[in-house]
Motif scaffolding. Structure first.
Motif, PDB file in Angstrom:
ATOM      1  N   VAL A  32     -34.513 -84.708 -47.427  1.00 25.14           N
ATOM      2  CA  VAL A  32     -34.551 -83.420 -48.292  1.00 25.14           C
ATOM      3  C   VAL A  32     -35.337 -82.297 -47.511  1.00 25.14           C
ATOM      4  O   VAL A  32     -35.760 -83.355 -46.013  1.00 25.14           O
ATOM      5  CB  VAL A  32     -35.911 -84.956 -48.455  1.00 25.14           C
ATOM      6  CG1 VAL A  32     -36.382 -83.582 -49.424  1.00 25.14           C
ATOM      7  CG2 VAL A  32     -35.027 -85.932 -49.906  1.00 25.14           C
ATOM      8  N   MET A  33     -35.356 -81.859 -48.227  1.00 20.40           N
ATOM      9  CA  MET A  33     -36.121 -80.358 -47.198  1.00 20.40           C
ATOM     10  C   MET A  33     -36.694 -79.693 -48.360  1.00 20.40           C
ATOM     11  O   MET A  33     -36.567 -79.959 -49.217  1.00 20.40           O
ATOM     12  CB  MET A  33     -34.587 -79.789 -47.147  1.00 20.40           C
ATOM     13  CG  MET A  33     -35.720 -78.062 -45.858  1.00 20.40           C
ATOM     14  SD  MET A  33     -33.952 -77.189 -45.275  1.00 20.40           S
ATOM     15  CE  MET A  33     -34.124 -77.423 -44.394  1.00 20.40           C
ATOM     16  N   THR A  34     -38.275 -79.244 -48.028  1.00 26.43           N
ATOM     17  CA  THR A  34     -38.819 -78.400 -48.659  1.00 26.43           C
ATOM     18  C   THR A  34     -38.809 -76.975 -47.989  1.00 26.43           C
ATOM     19  O   THR A  34     -38.980 -76.724 -46.841  1.00 26.43           O
ATOM     20  CB  THR A  34     -40.202 -78.545 -48.765  1.00 26.43           C
ATOM     21  OG1 THR A  34     -40.928 -77.588 -50.000  1.00 26.43           O
ATOM     22  CG2 THR A  34     -40.972 -79.109 -47.356  1.00 26.43           C
ATOM     23  N   PHE A  35     -38.204 -76.140 -48.381  1.00 31.53           N
ATOM     24  CA  PHE A  35     -38.061 -74.597 -47.629  1.00 31.53           C
ATOM     25  C   PHE A  35     -39.574 -73.290 -49.036  1.00 31.53           C
ATOM     26  O   PHE A  35     -38.446 -73.109 -49.648  1.00 31.53           O
ATOM     27  CB  PHE A  35     -36.606 -74.249 -47.705  1.00 31.53           C
ATOM     28  CG  PHE A  35     -36.353 -73.345 -46.783  1.00 31.53           C
ATOM     29  CD1 PHE A  35     -37.564 -72.869 -46.077  1.00 31.53           C
ATOM     30  CD2 PHE A  35     -35.499 -73.559 -45.630  1.00 31.53           C
ATOM     31  CE1 PHE A  35     -37.275 -71.790 -45.290  1.00 31.53           C
ATOM     32  CE2 PHE A  35     -35.081 -72.608 -44.863  1.00 31.53           C
ATOM     33  CZ  PHE A  35     -36.114 -71.725 -44.294  1.00 31.53           C
ATOM     34  N   ASN A  36     -39.971 -72.517 -48.249  1.00 30.04           N
ATOM     35  CA  ASN A  36     -40.504 -71.634 -48.794  1.00 30.04           C
ATOM     36  C   ASN A  36     -39.498 -70.450 -48.900  1.00 30.04           C
ATOM     37  O   ASN A  36     -39.432 -70.226 -47.723  1.00 30.04           O
ATOM     38  CB  ASN A  36     -42.362 -71.333 -49.504  1.00 30.04           C
ATOM     39  CG  ASN A  36     -42.534 -69.861 -49.687  1.00 30.04           C
ATOM     40  OD1 ASN A  36     -41.503 -68.992 -49.469  1.00 30.04           O
ATOM     41  ND2 ASN A  36     -43.405 -70.215 -50.717  1.00 30.04           N
ATOM     42  N   VAL A  37     -38.609 -69.731 -49.344  1.00 26.44           N
ATOM     43  CA  VAL A  37     -37.513 -68.818 -49.054  1.00 26.44           C
ATOM     44  C   VAL A  37     -38.331 -67.137 -49.132  1.00 26.44           C
ATOM     45  O   VAL A  37     -37.568 -66.713 -47.801  1.00 26.44           O
ATOM     46  CB  VAL A  37     -36.932 -68.794 -50.046  1.00 26.44           C
ATOM     47  CG1 VAL A  37     -36.032 -67.597 -49.689  1.00 26.44           C
ATOM     48  CG2 VAL A  37     -36.117 -70.008 -50.679  1.00 26.44           C
ATOM     49  N   ARG A  38     -39.505 -67.304 -49.267  1.00 29.64           N
ATOM     50  CA  ARG A  38     -39.989 -65.771 -49.567  1.00 29.64           C
ATOM     51  C   ARG A  38     -39.325 -64.659 -49.901  1.00 29.64           C
ATOM     52  O   ARG A  38     -38.294 -64.666 -49.861  1.00 29.64           O
ATOM     53  CB  ARG A  38     -39.913 -65.499 -47.626  1.00 29.64           C
ATOM     54  CG  ARG A  38     -40.670 -63.943 -47.401  1.00 29.64           C
ATOM     55  CD  ARG A  38     -42.392 -63.399 -47.835  1.00 29.64           C
ATOM     56  NE  ARG A  38     -42.357 -62.617 -47.902  1.00 29.64           N
ATOM     57  CZ  ARG A  38     -43.872 -61.757 -48.577  1.00 29.64           C
ATOM     58  NH1 ARG A  38     -44.278 -62.205 -49.204  1.00 29.64           N
ATOM     59  NH2 ARG A  38     -43.391 -60.297 -48.008  1.00 29.64           N
ATOM     60  N   LEU A  39     -40.001 -64.412 -51.351  1.00 30.74           N
ATOM     61  CA  LEU A  39     -39.347 -63.595 -52.512  1.00 30.74           C
ATOM     62  C   LEU A  39     -38.337 -62.435 -51.319  1.00 30.74           C
ATOM     63  O   LEU A  39     -39.246 -61.760 -50.742  1.00 30.74           O
ATOM     64  CB  LEU A  39     -39.737 -63.214 -53.223  1.00 30.74           C
ATOM     65  CG  LEU A  39     -40.874 -61.818 -52.773  1.00 30.74           C
ATOM     66  CD1 LEU A  39     -42.150 -61.829 -54.728  1.00 30.74           C
ATOM     67  CD2 LEU A  39     -42.231 -62.853 -52.204  1.00 30.74           C
TER      68      LEU A  39
END
Length: 287
Positions: A32-39
């Protein structure tokens, strides 16, 4: 095997070892991964999406998560990722409803998982009203969720993905949002494994973390093996200042967790480091 070709023996052994480790992972664990992409903002200049999107794709390809939750994802970004990585599918809704604005996009490997059910709810006094925002924050906040089934053995789990408000004065809204999330978790079967991914915009010393970890385990804290920095937000500098990106679990055992610092020179795939965790499925009870 001919004695004059020891390199060939070594190569075959290495291939078998890698194949065996991949099979073991497929049988016992979920990555599992969590990733804030940056808009995607043109004003980000050298860090704009077009400059870092292939590095973002490389990060996913190298980590090869079975499922990952994103934050600040716009549709064009999600579509670009699956065009480059067709082994994945993604789904989600914009936080104001429809396809506009930020998504809590959830991606999954189509060969490993299937979606049995999915949906969205908003962190407000009216969670089932798309785009609802009742606590005085600048933007609506939400959860995208799904119940997944493994394609090989039929085991299921539920994943929630979220992004809490960011301002210092939003403590009360973050706590109310955590309470809504916990109310929804309480409606799930208690013996079904569960994962919560997100950018929580608060530190592990916060009341939000205490509320959530009263019912869930923070994968980073309970992992017997950890790699990478403990902090995740770095503002494109590579020097993180806060651990605000978490993977929280119930029902799984955590094998390891790592903060992924992939970069090319001064270019990073996002202003957050993603976090990956390998989770071990609970032992199945014999009938």
């Amino acid at each position: 095997m001919h004695a004059s070709r020891p390199w060939l023996f070594a190569l075959c052994f290495a291939v078998l070892a890698v194949t065996g480790s991949q099979a073991a992972r497929a049988a016992d664990s979920l990555r599992v991964m969590t990733f804030n992409v940056r808009l995607p903002l043109a004003s980000d200049g050298p860090e704009r999406w077009e400059a870092r999107r292939d590095l973002f794709v490389k990060t996913i390809r190298d980590e090869r998560p079975d499922v990952f939750g994103t934050q600040e994802l716009y549709k064009e970004q999600g579509d670009y990722v699956v065009a480059k990585l067709p082994e994945y599918k993604w789904f989600g809704m914009g936080r104001k409803g429809g396809d506009g604005d930020e998504h809590m996009g959830v991606f999954y490997r189509r060969d490993a998982l299937r979606v049995l059910d999915s949906g969205n709810f908003w962190l407000s006094d009216t969670p089932d009203v798309p785009g609802s925002n009742t606590w005085g924050t600048p933007f609506p906040r939400m959860v995208t969720w799904a119940r997944f089934q493994r394609t090989d053995d039929g085991r299921t789990f539920v994943l929630f993905d979220t992004h809490l408000p960011y301002r210092a004065q939003d403590d009360a809204a973050r706590e109310k949002g955590a309470a809504v999330i916990l109310e929804r978790i309480a409606k799930l079967p208690p013996d079904e494994p569960f994962v919560l991914t997100g950018d929580f915009n608060t530190k592990p010393a916060s009341r939000v973390h205490a509320m959530l970890t009263a019912h869930l385990h923070d994968a980073w804290l309970v992992a017997p093996h950890r790699r990478g920095p403990d902090k995740t937000f770095h503002a494109f500098t590579g020097e993180p200042t806060e651990r605000i990106d978490w993977i929280l679990v119930r029902g799984f055992r955590v094998k390891d967790a790592r903060t992924v610092t992939t970069h090319q020179g001064k270019l990073y795939p996002s202003d957050h480091f993603p976090v990956t965790a390998d989770l071990l499925w609970p032992v199945r009870r014999q009938p």
